[in-house]
Design an enzyme around this catalytic site. Structure first.
Site, short mmCIF file in Angstrom:
data_model
loop_
_atom_site.label_atom_id
_atom_site.label_comp_id
_atom_site.label_asym_id
_atom_site.label_seq_id
_atom_site.Cartn_x
_atom_site.Cartn_y
_atom_site.Cartn_z
N GLU A 1 -0.02 3.61 -2.25
CA GLU A 1 0.39 2.55 -3.16
C GLU A 1 -0.90 1.90 -3.68
O GLU A 1 -1.75 1.50 -2.87
CB GLU A 1 1.23 1.52 -2.40
CG GLU A 1 1.82 0.51 -3.33
CD GLU A 1 2.65 -0.55 -2.64
OE1 GLU A 1 3.01 -0.35 -1.46
OE2 GLU A 1 2.91 -1.57 -3.28
N LYS B 1 -3.91 -3.07 4.74
CA LYS B 1 -4.50 -3.41 3.43
C LYS B 1 -4.42 -4.91 3.18
O LYS B 1 -5.33 -5.48 2.58
CB LYS B 1 -3.75 -2.65 2.33
CG LYS B 1 -4.22 -1.22 2.20
CD LYS B 1 -3.66 -0.57 0.96
CE LYS B 1 -2.28 -0.03 1.23
NZ LYS B 1 -1.77 0.85 0.17
N ARG C 1 0.45 6.65 13.23
CA ARG C 1 -0.66 6.08 12.44
C ARG C 1 -1.95 6.22 13.22
O ARG C 1 -1.96 6.17 14.46
CB ARG C 1 -0.45 4.58 12.24
CG ARG C 1 0.67 4.19 11.37
CD ARG C 1 0.81 2.68 11.39
NE ARG C 1 -0.26 2.05 10.62
CZ ARG C 1 -0.22 1.89 9.31
NH1 ARG C 1 0.81 2.30 8.63
NH2 ARG C 1 -1.21 1.31 8.67
P1 ATP Z 1 1.32 -0.68 2.62
O1 ATP Z 1 1.68 -1.69 3.63
O2 ATP Z 1 0.61 -1.23 1.45
O3 ATP Z 1 2.44 0.28 2.27
P2 ATP Z 1 0.15 1.61 3.87
O4 ATP Z 1 -0.93 1.56 4.89
O5 ATP Z 1 1.48 2.20 4.22
O6 ATP Z 1 0.23 0.17 3.38
P3 ATP Z 1 0.11 3.40 1.60
O7 ATP Z 1 -0.72 3.29 0.40
O8 ATP Z 1 1.58 3.25 1.42
O9 ATP Z 1 -0.44 2.32 2.61
O10 ATP Z 1 -0.22 4.73 2.39
C1 ATP Z 1 -0.37 5.99 1.80
C2 ATP Z 1 -0.15 7.05 2.83
O11 ATP Z 1 -1.11 6.92 3.88
C3 ATP Z 1 1.22 6.94 3.46
O12 ATP Z 1 1.76 8.23 3.59
C4 ATP Z 1 0.94 6.33 4.80
O13 ATP Z 1 1.91 6.73 5.73
C5 ATP Z 1 -0.45 6.87 5.13
N1 ATP Z 1 -1.14 5.95 6.03
C6 ATP Z 1 -1.34 4.63 5.86
N2 ATP Z 1 -1.97 4.09 6.93
C7 ATP Z 1 -2.18 5.10 7.81
C8 ATP Z 1 -2.77 5.19 9.11
N3 ATP Z 1 -3.29 4.13 9.73
N4 ATP Z 1 -2.81 6.40 9.71
C9 ATP Z 1 -2.31 7.48 9.10
N5 ATP Z 1 -1.73 7.46 7.88
C10 ATP Z 1 -1.66 6.29 7.23
MG MG Z 2 3.17 2.26 2.51
#
Ligand code: ATP
Ligand code: MG
Length: 594
Positions: A69, A307, A297
């Site tokens: 995102e 974020k 994660r």
């Molecule tokens: P938000 O709360 O803004 O949604 P987010 O960390 O989920 O934050 P995204 O931009 O939606 O951020 O994440 C993009 C991709 O990265 C998604 O598939 C998410 O599952 C993966 N991702 C995010 N954080 C992690 C993490 N700590 N470890 C592994 N994958 C991650």
């Molecule tokens: Mg997300």
């Protein structure tokens, strides 16, 4: 701290559908170790699922996606997801799309879109023009919402957001039906159009899927699938004032793009029901429906992977932007001097599991050190200079001493180090007197100057506070590249630069931003910020060749650590350097500083 504190993840229990088998588990030493446990799972259970799907002919070619995102910069956790999604596509001859999941215009920005593209490319992956946006599908999504309405599977609700929350129930109590739940499809259609045409203020109406208010999965209790937002969008401008929710958008975007394996993190495990429900009830070609798989994660000690919290650090000025070298963002790690190869190796070594765990920071640093040790040219830098005068060396004379750029890699060439009567050594490398364990310079003893001569310390000068300001030495002319003529062993070797030709610049010594290994879990994470996470060394004395370093170039400053020319504060011909990582694991020390 969770039990799986170190990055070596053994003996994990997985959900039932995962195939259990003996597996090779990579360890941080870089070697592969054979696990002896009967029920050890593959290091990458998703890989196994894909192998099985391909073997069964379920798909000819796999397709994955990385779906950020654009509401912030990418961090170390995203690096894991990038390596996983792009890596699987690469390894199985498939394709990976880059898809911006842009359904919340109030938090998104093209600055983030651009930074995400740069970071993915820098990590070494490319998407060959397959750059998609959920917003590309807003028309289709609207159409599928209408399909649900026509089937009596979605309704416009006029409860307020607070009422919706209250009606939703809890984990222990079922929810209650909204009084608007049984509206006829025609009325819902009319109201949904009214939503689209700007006839409702934000929060006055929303579209909900009609599923089951008593479901044990809260996400299935008539989830909101469209909401009103009178907000311009970075891709679609003012075309829409209603925006679809993530759960409705993601599965449909996956299906439109022909994604075969939709991989996300564990917090979406329950939402998989909704993912499947939506795809089951719309007319989108469904014989090859995408499937969602979840993995845990990545959490790394001392790193924030939220974020929202990272943005707070930036907005409140706790750090110098998203790419501050202390941030666990990809851009921060790049500016710090971490390499794409090191990050990829780290993601490979930690594996992919369903086990929640925290990986030690030293595991990440080990990968960085391994890569830089093999590839970074060596250089000499004196961070806290002390004058050393070689009294028997002719005044005005300068010799050029040859030094290899890498001890093991001849192909990296050599450079010339100007040597003269007056040189600079590090304050820490001289003591007036010391016991035998001290291998550096003391009065009356010898030390070798790296790539140069053996010198003998004769005397020193001090200021009024008793601080040593200059050391007087004698050098042995016959010791260049040779032992002492009398065969005497010289154990200590210290680094130095010529005083006249030293390149004076700033060196930033970075360490962890937080003193708590799990800052994200702290009640007030801002209170865990360390005061001394950046120590600025002004006027360090570097060997002259470093003047030509370009932003991003990384070096091993011998006996000090790995350093990288800063990409923000360096000027042409005048780089500033950032500490990337120390030569040895410094984490015991950091923990001790709490
Ligand atoms: P938000 O709360 O803004 O949604 P987010 O960390 O989920 O934050 P995204 O931009 O939606 O951020 O994440 C993009 C991709 O990265 C998604 O598939 C998410 O599952 C993966 N991702 C995010 N954080 C992690 C993490 N700590 N470890 C592994 N994958 C991650
Ligand atoms: Mg997300």
């Amino acid at each position: 701290m969770t039990p799986a504190r170190c990055g070596i993840i053994h003996g994990l229990s997985f959900v039932a559908q995962v195939c259990h088998r003996r597996a090779q588990i990579p360890c941080f030493g870089g070697k592969m170790t054979e696990s002896t446990e009967e029920k050890t799972v593959p290091t990458n259970f998703i890989r196994q699922i894909i192998q099985d799907d391909l073997a069964a002919g379920k798909f000819q070619q796999i397709r994955t996606r990385f779906p950020p995102e654009p509401n912030g910069y990418l961090h170390i956790g995203h690096a894991k997801s990038i390596c996983l999604n792009f890596g699987l596509a690469r390894d199985f001859g498939g394709l990976c799309n880059l898809r911006f999941d842009d359904t919340n215009p109030s938090k998104e920005d093209t600055e983030y879109v651009d930074s995400i593209k740069e970071d993915v490319k820098w990590l070494g992956f490319q998407w060959d023009g397959r750059e998609h946006y959920s917003s590309d599908y807003f028309d289709q999504l609207y159409g599928y919402a209408v399909e649900l309405i026509n089937q009596g599977l979605a309704y416009v609700d006029e409860l307020s957001p607070d009422e919706i929350r209250e009606y939703r129930g809890t984990l222990k109590e079922p929810g209650r039906n909204s009084p608007y739940r049984d509206r006829a499809p025609e009325e819902n259609l009319r109201l949904f159009e009214k939503m689209r045409d700007g006839g409702f203020a934000e929060g006055e109406a929303c579209l909900r899927a009609k599923i089951d208010m008593a479901s044990s999965f809260i996400c299935m209790r008539d989830p909101v699938i469209y909401r009103v937002k009178h907000q311009s969008h970075h891709q679609t401008g003012d075309r829409w004032c209603i925006y679809p929710m993530y759960d409705f958008t993601h599965c449909i975007s996956d299906a439109i793009e022909g994604i075969t394996h939709s991989i996300c993190t564990l917090e979406f495990q329950d939402n998989r029901r909704l993912y499947d429900w939506v795809l089951e009830h719309i007319s989108l070609n469904s014989d090859k429906r995408p499937h969602q798989y979840e993995f845990s994660r990545l959490n790394v000690e001392y790193c924030l992977t939220s974020k929202r919290k990272l943005k707070l650090l930036v907005d409140e000025g706790y750090v110098d932007g998203w790419d501050d070298p202390r941030m666990a963002t990809i851009s921060g790690m790049r500016r710090r001097g971490f390499t794409p190869a090191a990050l990829r190796e780290f993601c490979y070594r930690i594996g992919v599991t369903k086990q929640e765990n925290v990986v030690q920071m030293s595991a990440l640093e080990t990968c960085v050190r391994d890569d830089l040790n093999a590839n970074a040219p060596r250089a000499m830098a004196v961070l806290h200079p002390l004058r050393l005068v070689i009294d028997n060396y002719p005044e005005g004379r300068t010799e050029n001493l040859a030094a290899p750029n890498h001890p093991l890699r001849e192909e990296l060439g050599a450079r010339q180090l100007p040597f003269s009567r007056e040189i600079l050594i590090d304050e820490a490398d001289f003591r007036e007197s010391a016991n035998k364990q001290y291998k550096r310079l003391t009065l009356g003893r010898n030390v070798r100057l790296r790539y140069g001569y053996v010198v003998h310390a004769d005397s020193c000068e001090k200021d009024e506070n008793g601080k040593v300001t200059c050391v007087h030495c004698t050098y042995y002319p016959e010791t260049l590249g040779a032992d002492m003529p009398d065969g005497q062993k010289v154990k200590g070797v210290i680094h130095w630069v010529s005083a006249a030709s030293a390149f004076r610049t700033t060196v930033n010594l970075y360490s962890c931003l937080f003193n708590d290994p799990n800052p994200g879990a702290a009640e007030d994470f801002l209170s865990t910020i360390r005061k001394d996470s950046l120590v600025v060394v002004e006027n360090a004395a570097l060997e002259p060749s470093l003047k030509n370093a370009r932003a991003g170039d990384t070096f091993q400053f011998e006996r000090e650590g790995y350093f990288c020319a800063d990409s923000r504060n360096s000027a042409e011909g005048h780089p500033v350097f950032n500490l990337t990582v120390t030569l040895k694991d410094s984490f015991a020390k950091v923990e001790g500083q709490k």
